[in-house]
Design a protein around this motif. Structure first.
Motif, mmCIF file in Angstrom:
data_model
loop_
_atom_site.group_PDB
_atom_site.id
_atom_site.type_symbol
_atom_site.label_atom_id
_atom_site.label_comp_id
_atom_site.label_asym_id
_atom_site.label_seq_id
_atom_site.Cartn_x
_atom_site.Cartn_y
_atom_site.Cartn_z
ATOM 1 N N GLY A 169 -16.562 -2.711 27.411
ATOM 2 C CA GLY A 169 -15.462 -3.625 27.083
ATOM 3 C C GLY A 169 -14.143 -2.892 26.950
ATOM 4 O O GLY A 169 -13.110 -3.346 27.450
ATOM 5 N N LYS A 170 -14.161 -1.763 26.277
ATOM 6 C CA LYS A 170 -12.939 -0.981 26.118
ATOM 7 C C LYS A 170 -12.458 -0.445 27.460
ATOM 8 O O LYS A 170 -11.253 -0.435 27.735
ATOM 9 C CB LYS A 170 -13.184 0.178 25.158
ATOM 10 N N VAL A 203 -2.826 -3.423 34.682
ATOM 11 C CA VAL A 203 -2.774 -4.201 35.915
ATOM 12 C C VAL A 203 -2.090 -5.545 35.671
ATOM 13 O O VAL A 203 -1.222 -5.974 36.453
ATOM 14 C CB VAL A 203 -4.199 -4.422 36.474
ATOM 15 N N LEU A 204 -2.445 -6.222 34.586
ATOM 16 C CA LEU A 204 -1.818 -7.501 34.246
ATOM 17 C C LEU A 204 -0.328 -7.320 33.966
ATOM 18 O O LEU A 204 0.497 -8.149 34.370
ATOM 19 C CB LEU A 204 -2.514 -8.119 33.035
ATOM 20 N N THR A 205 0.007 -6.252 33.280
ATOM 21 C CA THR A 205 1.416 -5.969 32.989
ATOM 22 C C THR A 205 2.200 -5.723 34.266
ATOM 23 O O THR A 205 3.323 -6.223 34.435
ATOM 24 C CB THR A 205 1.530 -4.745 32.063
ATOM 25 N N GLY A 253 -4.251 -11.996 23.149
ATOM 26 C CA GLY A 253 -5.237 -13.074 23.215
ATOM 27 C C GLY A 253 -6.262 -12.854 24.310
ATOM 28 O O GLY A 253 -7.471 -13.030 24.103
ATOM 29 N N PHE A 254 -5.799 -12.463 25.489
ATOM 30 C CA PHE A 254 -6.708 -12.206 26.595
ATOM 31 C C PHE A 254 -7.595 -11.005 26.299
ATOM 32 O O PHE A 254 -8.782 -11.000 26.635
ATOM 33 C CB PHE A 254 -5.909 -11.987 27.878
ATOM 34 N N GLY A 255 -7.007 -9.991 25.683
ATOM 35 C CA GLY A 255 -7.795 -8.820 25.317
ATOM 36 C C GLY A 255 -8.870 -9.153 24.300
ATOM 37 O O GLY A 255 -9.986 -8.629 24.362
ATOM 38 N N ASN A 264 -8.909 -1.455 29.110
ATOM 39 C CA ASN A 264 -7.948 -0.379 29.371
ATOM 40 C C ASN A 264 -7.523 -0.340 30.835
ATOM 41 O O ASN A 264 -6.431 0.140 31.155
ATOM 42 C CB ASN A 264 -8.557 0.971 28.982
ATOM 43 N N TRP A 265 -8.366 -0.870 31.709
ATOM 44 C CA TRP A 265 -8.020 -0.961 33.111
ATOM 45 C C TRP A 265 -7.237 -2.243 33.424
ATOM 46 O O TRP A 265 -6.301 -2.244 34.212
ATOM 47 C CB TRP A 265 -9.299 -0.921 33.949
#
Length: 322
Positions: A113-114, A123-125, A97-99, A118-119
């Motif tokens: 955007g990609k 980081v969120l994980t 959803g955030f992606g 991809n960065w």
């Protein structure tokens, strides 16, 4: 080797492993009825009269009730309803959803955007695992161990009565430490054999290792309450390995459904209480194999060497400080 006997022992272990799901239906009620029957008639009648209920289980107001089913529900709630569900929601709900929002704002086809997504995704994980998954995993390990012990003690009292612990405190402590060392090294051994560069051989050997390890986990509570020392527990498994491979196979398959250690840990914690009960109720099929499977021997030797070296270094360190 009696192949027919080995196959029968394997199937017997497979069947015994699922008995916990049947036993749990009446385990609490039977345990509480037994406790009530040990009360004096006057206390039992007084307890029933005070509650206004003729059900024997509810008459155990002043006595500890068996909470096997409660502990199992708590294991499912913590490991499945909180831990596993949060991982699934994050992995398959929040991240996609955030992606989608990020790509919608910056353009799904744009290189910017990609690049940003991809960065941001790793980081969120990493933040999620550091701040939520790892602390909850460590907390659940502690809480689960307490709940597993409650379940094991209740199941043992149901099938065999009062536990018979080891007589010496020092022997009990040494056995526990050595058992943890052996189990940890055996887990690493199971991971290593999976990399044997022969088609399917590594996978089969690793699965056999995990089956025996999970069987040891499940039966160890009962054998420990029976006063069995570690060497006797391991010898019993190695000698009767067809049965214990069958017993541990369902749990090995369940925990192998996911490549994530955390998800596999959740699945293990949800299913393992039933295997504890199954282990307490089971009567292993023995004497069908003439050739012991000495898979624990390497880690026993290594554990002995490590613990002996550690114990020798401790006095030397103390003398050096003096």
């Amino acid at each position: 080797m009696d192949l027919k006997g080995c196959a029968q022992a394997f199937l017997r272990g497979l069947f015994d492993s699922i008995r916990g799901t049947i036993t749990i239906a009446y385990l609490d009620k039977e345990l509480n009825n037994r406790k009530l029957s040990r009360l004096s008639p006057t206390k039992a009648q007084t307890s029933k009269a005070s509650t206004g209920d003729s059900t024997p289980i509810r008459g155990l107001r002043a006595h500890e009730e068996s909470k096997v089913l409660t502990r199992i529900i708590q294991c499912c709630a913590l490991n499945g309803g909180v831990f596993l569900l949060s991982i699934i929601l994050f992995q398959y709900g929040f991240l996609p959803g955030f992606g989608f929002v990020v790509k919608l704002i910056l353009g799904s086809e744009s290189s910017m955007g990609k690049f940003i997504w991809n960065w941001m995704e790793p980081v969120l994980t990493c933040i999620f695992q550091t701040l939520w998954v790892v602390p909850l995993f460590l907390l659940s390990k502690v809480v689960n161990s307490l709940w597993f012990q409650d379940i094991a003690d209740s199941a043992y009292r149901y099938s065999r009565g009062r536990p018979q612990f080891m007589q010496s405190i020092s022997m009990l402590l040494a056995d526990s430490i050595f058992s943890i060392a052996v189990q940890t090294l055996f887990l690493f051994q199971a991971l290593l054999v999976n990399y044997i560069p022969i088609y399917m051989l590594g996978t089969i050997l690793s699965t056999v290792h995990m089956c025996l390890l999970y069987s040891l986990y499940a039966f160890e509570y009962k054998w420990f309450n029976m006063g069995w020392e570690l060497h006797k527990r391991l010898t019993y498994i190695e000698t009767n390995w067809p049965y214990f491979i069958g017993f541990g196979l369902p749990l090995a398959i369940l925990t192998n459904l996911s490549e994530s250690w955390f998800i596999s840990g959740c699945i293990f914690a949800i299913a393992f209480p039933l295997f504890i009960i199954s282990g307490n109720q089971a009567s292993p099929m023995t004497g069908v194999c003439d050739y012991p499977l000495h898979l624990f021997s390497p880690v026993i030797t290594l554990s002995n060497a490590l613990l002996t070296k550690t114990l020798r270094q401790a006095p030397n360190a103390g003398n050096a400080r003096r």
